[in-house]
Write a protein that holds these residues in place. Structure first.
Motif, PDB file in Angstrom:
ATOM      1  N   PHE A   1     -45.317 113.749  -0.990  1.00  0.00           N
ATOM      2  CA  PHE A   1     -43.965 114.312  -1.193  1.00  0.00           C
ATOM      3  C   PHE A   1     -43.116 114.147   0.058  1.00  0.00           C
ATOM      4  O   PHE A   1     -41.927 113.784  -0.016  1.00  0.00           O
ATOM      5  N   GLU A   2     -43.694 114.441   1.233  1.00  0.00           N
ATOM      6  CA  GLU A   2     -42.937 114.304   2.474  1.00  0.00           C
ATOM      7  C   GLU A   2     -42.562 112.841   2.728  1.00  0.00           C
ATOM      8  O   GLU A   2     -41.478 112.536   3.248  1.00  0.00           O
ATOM      9  N   SER A   3     -43.473 111.924   2.376  1.00  0.00           N
ATOM     10  CA  SER A   3     -43.146 110.493   2.515  1.00  0.00           C
ATOM     11  C   SER A   3     -42.028 110.107   1.558  1.00  0.00           C
ATOM     12  O   SER A   3     -41.116 109.320   1.903  1.00  0.00           O
ATOM     13  N   ALA A   4     -42.077 110.655   0.352  1.00  0.00           N
ATOM     14  CA  ALA A   4     -41.047 110.348  -0.640  1.00  0.00           C
ATOM     15  C   ALA A   4     -39.692 110.860  -0.194  1.00  0.00           C
ATOM     16  O   ALA A   4     -38.650 110.250  -0.506  1.00  0.00           O
ATOM     17  N   GLU A   5     -39.674 111.984   0.560  1.00  0.00           N
ATOM     18  CA  GLU A   5     -38.397 112.518   1.036  1.00  0.00           C
ATOM     19  C   GLU A   5     -37.701 111.521   1.974  1.00  0.00           C
ATOM     20  O   GLU A   5     -36.474 111.344   1.923  1.00  0.00           O
ATOM     21  N   ARG A   6     -38.477 110.856   2.796  1.00  0.00           N
ATOM     22  CA  ARG A   6     -37.877 109.882   3.703  1.00  0.00           C
ATOM     23  C   ARG A   6     -37.467 108.593   2.970  1.00  0.00           C
ATOM     24  O   ARG A   6     -36.431 108.002   3.248  1.00  0.00           O
ATOM     25  N   LEU A   7     -38.306 108.201   2.016  1.00  0.00           N
ATOM     26  CA  LEU A   7     -38.044 106.943   1.314  1.00  0.00           C
ATOM     27  C   LEU A   7     -36.871 107.054   0.331  1.00  0.00           C
ATOM     28  O   LEU A   7     -36.135 106.085   0.114  1.00  0.00           O
ATOM     29  N   VAL A   8     -36.694 108.223  -0.272  1.00  0.00           N
ATOM     30  CA  VAL A   8     -35.613 108.363  -1.233  1.00  0.00           C
ATOM     31  C   VAL A   8     -34.258 108.312  -0.525  1.00  0.00           C
ATOM     32  O   VAL A   8     -33.247 107.879  -1.097  1.00  0.00           O
ATOM     33  N   GLN A   9     -34.231 108.751   0.753  1.00  0.00           N
ATOM     34  CA  GLN A   9     -32.985 108.705   1.501  1.00  0.00           C
ATOM     35  C   GLN A   9     -32.591 107.255   1.885  1.00  0.00           C
ATOM     36  O   GLN A   9     -31.418 106.915   1.968  1.00  0.00           O
ATOM     37  N   SER A  10     -33.645 106.460   2.105  1.00  0.00           N
ATOM     38  CA  SER A  10     -33.371 105.052   2.448  1.00  0.00           C
ATOM     39  C   SER A  10     -33.248 104.165   1.214  1.00  0.00           C
ATOM     40  O   SER A  10     -32.961 102.980   1.316  1.00  0.00           O
ATOM     41  N   GLY A  11     -33.510 104.733   0.037  1.00  0.00           N
ATOM     42  CA  GLY A  11     -33.382 103.995  -1.206  1.00  0.00           C
ATOM     43  C   GLY A  11     -34.577 103.138  -1.537  1.00  0.00           C
ATOM     44  O   GLY A  11     -34.492 102.296  -2.448  1.00  0.00           O
ATOM     45  N   ASP A  12     -35.743 103.357  -0.831  1.00  0.00           N
ATOM     46  CA  ASP A  12     -36.935 102.547  -1.092  1.00  0.00           C
ATOM     47  C   ASP A  12     -37.644 102.971  -2.386  1.00  0.00           C
ATOM     48  O   ASP A  12     -38.446 102.185  -2.922  1.00  0.00           O
ATOM     49  N   ILE A  13     -37.446 104.220  -2.818  1.00  0.00           N
ATOM     50  CA  ILE A  13     -38.016 104.650  -4.093  1.00  0.00           C
ATOM     51  C   ILE A  13     -36.894 105.288  -4.892  1.00  0.00           C
ATOM     52  O   ILE A  13     -35.870 105.735  -4.350  1.00  0.00           O
ATOM     53  N   SER A  14     -37.146 105.361  -6.178  1.00  0.00           N
ATOM     54  CA  SER A  14     -36.124 105.929  -7.055  1.00  0.00           C
ATOM     55  C   SER A  14     -36.153 107.457  -7.020  1.00  0.00           C
ATOM     56  O   SER A  14     -37.148 108.073  -6.609  1.00  0.00           O
ATOM     57  N   ARG A  15     -35.010 107.974  -7.435  1.00  0.00           N
ATOM     58  CA  ARG A  15     -34.914 109.438  -7.514  1.00  0.00           C
ATOM     59  C   ARG A  15     -35.915 109.991  -8.518  1.00  0.00           C
ATOM     60  O   ARG A  15     -36.478 111.074  -8.315  1.00  0.00           O
ATOM     61  N   GLU A  16     -36.209 109.270  -9.603  1.00  0.00           N
ATOM     62  CA  GLU A  16     -37.163 109.737 -10.604  1.00  0.00           C
ATOM     63  C   GLU A  16     -38.579 109.850 -10.007  1.00  0.00           C
ATOM     64  O   GLU A  16     -39.308 110.799 -10.285  1.00  0.00           O
ATOM     65  N   ARG A  17     -38.945 108.828  -9.198  1.00  0.00           N
ATOM     66  CA  ARG A  17     -40.265 108.877  -8.561  1.00  0.00           C
ATOM     67  C   ARG A  17     -40.359 110.034  -7.572  1.00  0.00           C
ATOM     68  O   ARG A  17     -41.386 110.721  -7.504  1.00  0.00           O
ATOM     69  N   TYR A  18     -39.279 110.279  -6.867  1.00  0.00           N
ATOM     70  CA  TYR A  18     -39.266 111.416  -5.919  1.00  0.00           C
ATOM     71  C   TYR A  18     -39.440 112.744  -6.655  1.00  0.00           C
ATOM     72  O   TYR A  18     -40.205 113.610  -6.241  1.00  0.00           O
ATOM     73  N   THR A  19     -38.725 112.883  -7.774  1.00  0.00           N
ATOM     74  CA  THR A  19     -38.827 114.126  -8.564  1.00  0.00           C
ATOM     75  C   THR A  19     -40.229 114.295  -9.123  1.00  0.00           C
ATOM     76  O   THR A  19     -40.782 115.404  -9.153  1.00  0.00           O
ATOM     77  N   GLU A  20     -40.840 113.211  -9.524  1.00  0.00           N
ATOM     78  CA  GLU A  20     -42.211 113.269 -10.053  1.00  0.00           C
ATOM     79  C   GLU A  20     -43.198 113.736  -8.978  1.00  0.00           C
ATOM     80  O   GLU A  20     -44.062 114.570  -9.234  1.00  0.00           O
ATOM     81  N   LEU A  21     -43.049 113.215  -7.764  1.00  0.00           N
ATOM     82  CA  LEU A  21     -43.940 113.625  -6.657  1.00  0.00           C
ATOM     83  C   LEU A  21     -43.699 115.081  -6.254  1.00  0.00           C
ATOM     84  O   LEU A  21     -44.638 115.806  -5.895  1.00  0.00           O
ATOM     85  N   GLU A  22     -42.438 115.512  -6.317  1.00  0.00           N
ATOM     86  CA  GLU A  22     -42.149 116.909  -5.985  1.00  0.00           C
ATOM     87  C   GLU A  22     -42.804 117.854  -6.990  1.00  0.00           C
ATOM     88  O   GLU A  22     -43.388 118.885  -6.616  1.00  0.00           O
ATOM     89  N   LYS A  23     -42.721 117.499  -8.267  1.00  0.00           N
ATOM     90  CA  LYS A  23     -43.354 118.334  -9.292  1.00  0.00           C
ATOM     91  C   LYS A  23     -44.872 118.376  -9.093  1.00  0.00           C
ATOM     92  O   LYS A  23     -45.530 119.428  -9.259  1.00  0.00           O
ATOM     93  N   GLY A  24     -45.449 117.231  -8.737  1.00  0.00           N
ATOM     94  CA  GLY A  24     -46.889 117.211  -8.490  1.00  0.00           C
ATOM     95  C   GLY A  24     -47.270 118.090  -7.316  1.00  0.00           C
ATOM     96  O   GLY A  24     -48.296 118.796  -7.344  1.00  0.00           O
TER      97      GLY A  24
END
Length: 350
Positions: free
Chosen positions: A101-124
């Protein structure tokens, strides 16, 4: 002279108890019989323990099963772990979900992953947090359950121990109330045990003399079972109130002198010195007794004055005289008493 009460008392054992088992079962064995002496701690009776042992084993097995669920083994009955394998697994999964989740927070800001993938990791990640909290709650539930099973196991062990009946003090068996092979309920009396040393003396004090008896008063006792001997006793207990019917006060004393001839249940004659008073006394030689009457002749103004004595107490060589008739310093006749009558002239020879 002493003023004493002559009372009738009874001897009582120091302790009396009906021995019983705290559990129900079949009486397997009685180790003592009527009249036998026993020592404190001696096993006097035992119930069949087979069913009780099985109950204890079942309680132990249930406790072991519950302990195994949280990773405890035999010998760790008193342990209270902070974690279990399930809790440690949940924490490990939470750490993995947090890292992703913490990695996804950095990647979503740079646009390397989608917002949907970030939301999925946060829920997990949030789900893993809830799973850790649920594991902790489950641990507390398991520990509370184990605590109850531990109490059940100890209670079953106590029931096994309660099937063995021991003597609570040194004494003797006065009654046998059950036989081997008999099914007895819990607390059903099996034997009666008495402690007869020191013996208690129970006596009823009449209401007019209650004020003369207190804790520490010494009394003397006699009985036909030990002729010619007096036994000393010390008052230890007094009833705080009088008996409403007899208007007497119950006092209990402890015998200071032991004698195998004395047994609980005997009657004794009690002499209780209530107080000491100053009285007028005359020599025994001055008392003239005839036909069941006793009298003393005082010499006053050269004549004999007859003074009757009724139940006068004796102290050594002296006899109590009525203070209203004999005064201190009076002269009394000690010779030729059979010749004297009231008013007869008397000559005193030096």
């Amino acid at each position: 002279m002493e003023r004493a009460l002559a009372l009738t008392g009874s001897l009582l054992p120091d302790e009396t108890v009906n021995l019983s088992a705290e559990v129900a079962g079949t009486l397997a064995q009685l180790f003592v019989d009527f009249g036998q002496p026993v020592r404190k701690g001696l096993i006097v009776a035992e119930l069949d323990k087979r069913e009780l042992n099985l109950q204890a084993e079942r309680a132990r097995a249930a406790l072991s099963q519950a302990m195994a669920r949280i990773g405890l083994s035999a010998g760790q009955e008193e342990a209270n772990p902070d974690s279990t394998p399930a809790l440690r697994q949940a924490i490990a999964q939470l750490e993995d979900a947090r890292f992703k989740f913490e990695s996804a927070e950095r990647l979503v800001q740079s646009g390397d992953i989608s917002r949907e993938r970030y939301t999925e990791l946060e829920k997990g990640y949030r789900a893993r947090e809830a799973a850790v909290q649920a594991a902790r709650d489950e641990l507390r539930t398991q520990l509370a359950w184990i605590q109850g099973l531990r109490a059940d196991w100890k209670l079953a062990q106590k029931h096994v121990a309660d099937a063995t009946v021991r003597a609570p003090f040194d004494g003797a068996v006065t009654a046998r109330l059950a036989s081997p092979g008999e099914f007895v309920k819990e607390h059903a009396p099996l034997l009666t045990l008495v402690k007869s040393s020191p013996l208690r003396v129970r006596v009823e004090i009449p209401e007019p003399d209650v004020g003369d008896v207190r804790i520490g008063t010494q009394i003397t006792c006699t009985t036909e079972a030990a002729p010619g001997r007096q036994f000393r006793a010390l008052v230890r207990e007094l009833n705080p109130s009088l008996d409403a019917r007899s208007r007497s006060l119950t006092a209990e004393a402890r015998l200071l002198d032991a004698d195998p001839r004395l047994k609980p249940g005997m009657f004794v004659q009690v002499r209780l010195v209530s107080k000491k008073v100053e009285v007028v006394v005359v020599p025994k030689a001055a008392v003239y007794s005839v036909a069941g009457l006793s009298k003393v002749y005082a010499i006053r103004d050269g004549r004999a004055v007859e003074c009757k004595l009724e139940g006068a107490p004796v102290a050594g060589d002296w006899v109590e005289a009525p203070a209203a008739l004999i005064r201190p310093g009076d002269k009394v006749a000690v010779s030729n008493l059979a010749l004297l009558v009231h008013g007869a002239p008397v000559a005193i020879k030096s």
